[in-house]
Design an enzyme around this catalytic site. Sequence first.
Site, PDB file in Angstrom:
ATOM      1  CE1 TYR A   1      -3.472   3.095   1.026  1.00 17.24           C
ATOM      2  CE2 TYR A   1      -1.726   3.315   2.625  1.00 17.24           C
ATOM      3  CZ  TYR A   1      -3.015   3.603   1.772  1.00 17.24           C
ATOM      4  OH  TYR A   1      -3.700   4.891   2.043  1.00 17.24           O
TER       5      TYR A   1
ATOM      6  CB  CYS B   1       5.500  -7.636   1.788  1.00 14.24           C
ATOM      7  SG  CYS B   1       5.675  -5.707   1.507  1.00 14.24           S
TER       8      CYS B   1
END
Length: 366
Positions: free
Chosen positions: A84, A176
């Site tokens: 993000y 991730c």
Amino acid sequence: MSERRPAQFRHLGPVLYPAGLFMQKAMADLVRSGEPDQILVVEHDPVYTLGRHASPEDIHVDAAFLKAAGIRVHRIDRGGQVTYHGPGQIVVYPVCDLRGGRRDVGRFVRNLEEAMIRTAGDFGVTATRLSGCPGIWVGDRKLGALGLHLRRWISTHGLAFNVSPDLRPFGWITPCGMRDKGVCSLHSLLGDDCPTWDQAADRLSFHLAETMALDPLAVPAPSLSVSATTWRRTLTGPEVLVMLRQPVEGLWWSSVTGMVDPGESLAEAAIREVREETGLEGRLLPLDYAHSFYIDPRVLEIRAGKPHFNRETCFHMEVSPGAVVDLNLAEHSAYRWCSLEEAEDLVLWDGAKEAIRRLGRLLSGQ
């Protein structure tokens, strides 16, 4: 110590994500041609970016939720999975030439991590590396992320360092690809003692220059422009004025935009541009938004050479429903009054689209 390499650090502030991708490509071409490394320091609008190994399932909310939250999704060519970006986060794109004696990606990554670790330390936060997990960490919470792309040894993409972003959007994804770890920011760790974005960006740039052995060069200030989204009230809702550029001007739909003349304030420039382009008068108000972008020489038919960046400040102007448009035919061949949604679809540039979205949120009270 290895010889320091010249580099231009460009603190561009808010940059729309597609504009950031475009400027990276342009700067990569420039650096490949032999120009100095380009370090772009920016702050993005809310987006999720999906790297080459990301899956749509890494985003846990649906399209309607994302639209309501104002988060857009982009699939990109960096490594890694989903992350993000948003206001309050420093994003740095080190567009660097790693040819010659610099062909060591591991060292490049460690230098980026070290710069973030030192920046955190400047504000009293001890961050470390975590084996097998790129980025920097405070315990099991990520404070800074990394994701790079190399093409012919020219680097793009880079790092994201959390100063004071809204952390909730990280909870709507598998950041991730890690399900057992969290995310933090300087603000979540320091509270009221958190530095401003500019303060942290200055320190991060300093440490990047040191860890990467870069010699910062002077950069020219960006040019200044304004936009003035011009609109009126109707029985069916607000309508936005859009105008079609003359073929010699590019034949694309736009709102009112223009460059700031010497000695003008930003508001004076916006009022003048509305008057000159449309003949309309109204009450000008700020949209509390400005953004930077790279100007493609082909668009303005200017000579290619040194990179040209611009900073645009956005306003809006409500005009009388019965006001008559007196179109400047030297620039525009036609105009239309459109709903907010139609206008956003018609205009070409991302900055104009964002201004219309912000006007919509303002008028709806969001």
